[in-house]
Scaffold this motif. Structure first.
Motif, PDB file in Angstrom:
ATOM      1  N   VAL A 146       0.843  -1.194   0.000  1.00 39.47           N
ATOM      2  CA  VAL A 146       0.000   0.000   0.000  1.00 39.47           C
ATOM      3  C   VAL A 146       0.878   1.244   0.000  1.00 39.47           C
ATOM      4  O   VAL A 146       1.801   1.357   0.811  1.00 39.47           O
ATOM      5  CB  VAL A 146      -0.915   0.031   1.247  1.00 39.47           C
ATOM      6  CG1 VAL A 146      -1.873   1.214   1.178  1.00 39.47           C
ATOM      7  CG2 VAL A 146      -1.686  -1.270   1.383  1.00 39.47           C
ATOM      8  N   LEU A 147       0.590   2.172  -0.901  1.00 42.56           N
ATOM      9  CA  LEU A 147       1.234   3.481  -0.894  1.00 42.56           C
ATOM     10  C   LEU A 147       0.268   4.476  -0.265  1.00 42.56           C
ATOM     11  O   LEU A 147      -0.855   4.652  -0.751  1.00 42.56           O
ATOM     12  CB  LEU A 147       1.585   3.927  -2.317  1.00 42.56           C
ATOM     13  CG  LEU A 147       2.066   5.380  -2.485  1.00 42.56           C
ATOM     14  CD1 LEU A 147       3.355   5.632  -1.702  1.00 42.56           C
ATOM     15  CD2 LEU A 147       2.256   5.726  -3.959  1.00 42.56           C
ATOM     16  N   ILE A 148       0.686   5.098   0.827  1.00 41.34           N
ATOM     17  CA  ILE A 148      -0.143   6.075   1.535  1.00 41.34           C
ATOM     18  C   ILE A 148       0.550   7.426   1.468  1.00 41.34           C
ATOM     19  O   ILE A 148       1.661   7.590   1.992  1.00 41.34           O
ATOM     20  CB  ILE A 148      -0.356   5.655   3.004  1.00 41.34           C
ATOM     21  CG1 ILE A 148      -1.121   4.328   3.068  1.00 41.34           C
ATOM     22  CG2 ILE A 148      -1.088   6.754   3.782  1.00 41.34           C
ATOM     23  CD1 ILE A 148      -1.155   3.707   4.445  1.00 41.34           C
ATOM     24  N   HIS A 149      -0.070   8.380   0.819  1.00 42.17           N
ATOM     25  CA  HIS A 149       0.529   9.710   0.717  1.00 42.17           C
ATOM     26  C   HIS A 149       0.298  10.520   1.989  1.00 42.17           C
ATOM     27  O   HIS A 149      -0.712  10.340   2.683  1.00 42.17           O
ATOM     28  CB  HIS A 149      -0.044  10.454  -0.491  1.00 42.17           C
ATOM     29  CG  HIS A 149       0.518   9.986  -1.796  1.00 42.17           C
ATOM     30  ND1 HIS A 149       1.837  10.176  -2.143  1.00 42.17           N
ATOM     31  CD2 HIS A 149      -0.056   9.321  -2.838  1.00 42.17           C
ATOM     32  CE1 HIS A 149       2.054   9.660  -3.340  1.00 42.17           C
ATOM     33  NE2 HIS A 149       0.923   9.130  -3.777  1.00 42.17           N
ATOM     34  N   ALA A 150       1.253  11.387   2.280  1.00 41.51           N
ATOM     35  CA  ALA A 150       1.177  12.265   3.458  1.00 41.51           C
ATOM     36  C   ALA A 150       0.956  11.454   4.731  1.00 41.51           C
ATOM     37  O   ALA A 150       0.012  11.660   5.483  1.00 41.51           O
ATOM     38  CB  ALA A 150       0.084  13.310   3.288  1.00 41.51           C
ATOM     39  N   GLY A 151       1.848  10.505   4.961  1.00 41.88           N
ATOM     40  CA  GLY A 151       1.705   9.603   6.090  1.00 41.88           C
ATOM     41  C   GLY A 151       1.753  10.276   7.447  1.00 41.88           C
ATOM     42  O   GLY A 151       1.294   9.701   8.433  1.00 41.88           O
ATOM     43  N   GLY A 152       2.296  11.473   7.507  1.00 42.45           N
ATOM     44  CA  GLY A 152       2.346  12.190   8.781  1.00 42.45           C
ATOM     45  C   GLY A 152       1.122  13.035   9.035  1.00 42.45           C
ATOM     46  O   GLY A 152       1.022  13.682  10.089  1.00 42.45           O
ATOM     47  N   GLY A 153       0.178  13.058   8.106  1.00 40.85           N
ATOM     48  CA  GLY A 153      -1.027  13.864   8.259  1.00 40.85           C
ATOM     49  C   GLY A 153      -2.104  13.140   9.042  1.00 40.85           C
ATOM     50  O   GLY A 153      -1.915  12.012   9.516  1.00 40.85           O
ATOM     51  N   GLY A 154      -3.267  13.776   9.154  1.00 39.90           N
ATOM     52  CA  GLY A 154      -4.348  13.204   9.937  1.00 39.90           C
ATOM     53  C   GLY A 154      -4.804  11.857   9.420  1.00 39.90           C
ATOM     54  O   GLY A 154      -4.781  10.851  10.138  1.00 39.90           O
ATOM     55  N   VAL A 155      -5.229  11.796   8.161  1.00 39.88           N
ATOM     56  CA  VAL A 155      -5.673  10.536   7.574  1.00 39.88           C
ATOM     57  C   VAL A 155      -4.506   9.572   7.427  1.00 39.88           C
ATOM     58  O   VAL A 155      -4.601   8.388   7.751  1.00 39.88           O
ATOM     59  CB  VAL A 155      -6.342  10.773   6.207  1.00 39.88           C
ATOM     60  CG1 VAL A 155      -6.635   9.448   5.508  1.00 39.88           C
ATOM     61  CG2 VAL A 155      -7.627  11.575   6.372  1.00 39.88           C
ATOM     62  N   GLY A 156      -3.378  10.073   6.971  1.00 41.33           N
ATOM     63  CA  GLY A 156      -2.231   9.221   6.687  1.00 41.33           C
ATOM     64  C   GLY A 156      -1.715   8.471   7.893  1.00 41.33           C
ATOM     65  O   GLY A 156      -1.414   7.274   7.811  1.00 41.33           O
TER      66      GLY A 156
END
Length: 327
Positions: A146-156
């Motif tokens: 799985v590639l998750i963008h903006a992993g440091g954000g709320g959803v990520g």
């Protein structure tokens, strides 16, 4: 009651503390005394333009809430006055930037016992978004990449944890030291600094050219465009910001890949299976209290400081979630 009210669509200066009437719960509602709320990008987007939700000012934002039940609707049988609950108030109604808020009881759950209200309020919107994206839209399978963008954000930062709990390999992107550090601590297998290298090239390298089974796209624009090159054959892209591209068909067709959109407000705005969100939050509560899922709160503001919290969220320089202490 006291509430922070959007008096007109536009900048954060249009947020004003006001005395407004207490909300009246409907037959399926809980009247919740708000102890904490949280800020999400959707808050400032609605504040700026209304976001096609057909609302008219004055309105009260705040789509995360944790607090205590003060009254229940005539058809509510699952909660009692005094229960500590958390929920994501509907984007079609006044929200939790106030002393009281009404939420559909079917979308709520008992608050995790191991969390205070500020940390519990950091969970609902982003967790529902991440859960619905990975499990309902992408139909994530154990063992996929799985590639998750903006992993440091709320959803990520929640999506990383959910994907790892499901037995998946997680590649994520981040652009600041704090964000990179958080992604690493949360168990991401590969953290790509998108400011110093091409995430497309790095994904190709990390997957031996096959791409990722699932891409959770949370940014839009060029990131969405480049993400088309990261999806594997039979893969799935889920966008939470409504991404598009003129080469969409060309990029996905010959891979048998699919594109899905995720708007977590749909169940409550349209009244379609709102109980699904209560079910998710009950499961999330169990995961949190078992020590398997943890929200990251980087800053906490008071309700009176909400305009400042909006400006920080709007700057994009946030890690995890911003909480708002109401009581």
């Amino acid at each position: 009651m006291r509430a922070m009210v959007v008096t007109a669509f536009g900048p954060a200066d249009h947020l004003k503390m006001m005395d407004v009437p207490d909300p009246t719960p409907g037959e399926h509602d809980l009247l919740v005394e708000v102890h904490a709320a949280a800020v999400n990008p959707v808050d400032y987007k609605v504040r700026q333009t209304g976001l096609r939700l057909r609302q008219k000012c004055p309105i009260i934002l705040g789509y995360d809430a944790s607090g205590v039940v003060r009254a229940v609707g005539s058809k509510v049988q699952t909660f009692n006055v005094g229960d500590e609950v958390y929920a994501s108030p509907s984007l079609g109604r006044d929200g939790a930037n106030a002393q009281l808020v009404c939420v559909d009881a079917r979308t709520a759950a008992l608050k995790p016992r191991s969390l205070d209200h500020a940390h519990a309020a950091a969970l609902p919107l982003v967790t529902l978004t991440a859960w619905e994206s990975l499990h309902d839209r992408a139909r994530l399978h154990t063992g996929e990449t799985v590639l998750i963008h903006a992993g440091g954000g709320g959803v990520g930062h929640v999506a990383i944890q959910l994907a790892k709990l499901h037995g998946n390999r997680v590649i994520t992107t981040a652009g600041r030291d704090e964000s990179i550090d958080l992604c690493t601590k949360l168990g991401a297998d590969v953290v790509i600094n998108y400011r110093t290298e091409s995430f497309v090239q790095r994904v190709e390298q990390e997957t031996n050219g096959t791409g990722c089974d699932v891409v959770l796209e949370t940014v839009g624009g060029d990131v969405f465009e480049q993400s088309l090159d990261c999806v594997a054959v039979n893969g799935r892209i889920v966008s939470i910001v409504g991404g598009n591209s003129p080469r969409l068909t060309e990029a996905l067709f010959f891979k048998n890949a699919s594109l899905h959109y995720e708007f977590m407000g749909t169940p409550t705005v349209h009244g379609i299976r709102p109980q699904s969100q209560g079910e998710i939050l009950r499961t999330v509560c169990e995961l949190v209290d078992a020590g398997k899922l943890k929200p990251h709160v980087s800053r906490t503001f008071t309700l009176e400081q909400l305009p400042e919290a909006h400006r920080l969220q709007e700057s994009g320089h946030t890690v995890g979630k911003i909480a708002v202490q109401v009581r």
